[in-house]
Design an enzyme around this catalytic site. Sequence first.
Site, PDB file in Angstrom:
ATOM      1  N   ASP A  14      16.949  29.230  74.394  1.00 34.53           N
ATOM      2  CA  ASP A  14      16.456  27.918  73.683  1.00 34.53           C
ATOM      3  C   ASP A  14      14.806  28.045  73.586  1.00 34.53           C
ATOM      4  O   ASP A  14      14.222  28.206  74.606  1.00 34.53           O
ATOM      5  CB  ASP A  14      16.743  26.691  74.732  1.00 34.53           C
ATOM      6  CG  ASP A  14      18.285  26.318  74.487  1.00 34.53           C
ATOM      7  OD1 ASP A  14      18.938  26.891  73.821  1.00 34.53           O
ATOM      8  OD2 ASP A  14      18.741  25.370  75.376  1.00 34.53           O
ATOM      9  N   ALA A  43      27.372  28.591  77.766  1.00 35.39           N
ATOM     10  CA  ALA A  43      26.709  29.070  79.106  1.00 35.39           C
ATOM     11  C   ALA A  43      26.301  27.840  79.902  1.00 35.39           C
ATOM     12  O   ALA A  43      26.390  27.964  81.104  1.00 35.39           O
ATOM     13  CB  ALA A  43      25.433  29.931  78.663  1.00 35.39           C
ATOM     14  N   ALA A 238      21.569  19.272  77.234  1.00 29.40           N
ATOM     15  CA  ALA A 238      22.509  19.754  78.138  1.00 29.40           C
ATOM     16  C   ALA A 238      22.978  18.802  79.231  1.00 29.40           C
ATOM     17  O   ALA A 238      23.726  18.959  80.277  1.00 29.40           O
ATOM     18  CB  ALA A 238      22.291  20.793  79.306  1.00 29.40           C
ATOM     19  N   ALA A 239      22.764  17.557  78.917  1.00 24.40           N
ATOM     20  CA  ALA A 239      23.413  16.429  79.765  1.00 24.40           C
ATOM     21  C   ALA A 239      24.863  16.415  79.422  1.00 24.40           C
ATOM     22  O   ALA A 239      25.923  16.397  80.269  1.00 24.40           O
ATOM     23  CB  ALA A 239      22.673  15.095  79.512  1.00 24.40           C
ATOM     24  N   GLY A 240      25.402  16.436  78.069  1.00 24.95           N
ATOM     25  CA  GLY A 240      26.880  16.569  77.957  1.00 24.95           C
ATOM     26  C   GLY A 240      27.541  17.866  78.361  1.00 24.95           C
ATOM     27  O   GLY A 240      28.713  17.655  78.880  1.00 24.95           O
ATOM     28  N   ASP A 241      26.712  19.202  78.313  1.00 27.70           N
ATOM     29  CA  ASP A 241      27.386  20.229  78.850  1.00 27.70           C
ATOM     30  C   ASP A 241      27.490  20.054  80.515  1.00 27.70           C
ATOM     31  O   ASP A 241      28.645  20.603  80.939  1.00 27.70           O
ATOM     32  CB  ASP A 241      26.557  21.222  78.585  1.00 27.70           C
ATOM     33  CG  ASP A 241      26.219  21.541  77.095  1.00 27.70           C
ATOM     34  OD1 ASP A 241      27.167  21.219  76.614  1.00 27.70           O
ATOM     35  OD2 ASP A 241      24.928  22.113  76.748  1.00 27.70           O
TER      36      ASP A 241
END
Length: 295
Positions: A14, A43, A238-241
């Site tokens: 990223d 990941a 990445a909160a959803g991940d």
Amino acid sequence: MDTIVLVAGSANLDFVVRAAHVPAPGETVLGRDFATFPGGKGANQAVACAKAGGAGTRMLLALGDDDFARPLERSLREAGVELRIVRSAKPTGAAFICVADSAENAITVAPGANATLAPEHLPSLEGVGWLLLQLETPLASVAAYAMRARAAGVRVALNAAPARALPDELLDALDLLVVNEGELLAIAGGEDGIREKLSRLRVPSVVVTLGSRGCLAKHEGGFLEQPAFPVDAVDTTAAGDTFCGTLVAALNRAASMADALREASAAAALACTRLGAQASIPARDEVEAFLRERV
Ligand code: RIB
């Protein structure tokens, strides 16, 4: 013997710049500091799953033979994820992310090696309790993995991100689907409400994440609601991940859906308080301490 979670999906480096706001089409925004972080939905979810603990986490991923691959392998290994790497002739995936002061983001992904993950790359499913998938790798591979896992008696979870319509053969192989509102609309269609859309989907358990409004799950013939935990968010990347990886890790250790949703929501809230994707994912003891303060 405990079963493990297998994550099959993407890994990206990223490239993150912070700015007052995300640029509109045609607009140039002068941002501030720049940094690179290990990311990619697959990941990130593998790291969240491993950090949530309780059982092993394995990941199937495709990486280039280049300098971008190294920090991605290191981050996954440091989190305790066991790797099955397909070494591709394409460059490692990259994501270009603008994080606004509001903590929202805009992301563009160059898939690179992720696009080379093929149906024949799925490793042995022996000892695997759950397979966790996303949509940053080819849809044909995602569907093939899901159907093979379903045939082997492995439970299958799909985080249907980025949003797209899905074939019935894939939906029919799922035990759990996790979506946001846009992704739910892309899959279920219609102009009706969230509960009607959830009811229309044939997948046994479906969770829709609603940002600061928490989440709603269709599960075992009823609905479960989990409010969000309010935090001072700096970056929602990445909160959803984090939510997906934590949720599946909890279900793999036989937590109830209600408990798994609470733990996943707490982990996602904590992830919003830090910059970066994998760098922001909390360890299980942090999540437990956070939840103890909110009983
Ligand atoms: O969900 C966040 C992730 O989306 C980022 O880490 C980026 O790599 C993209 O895959």
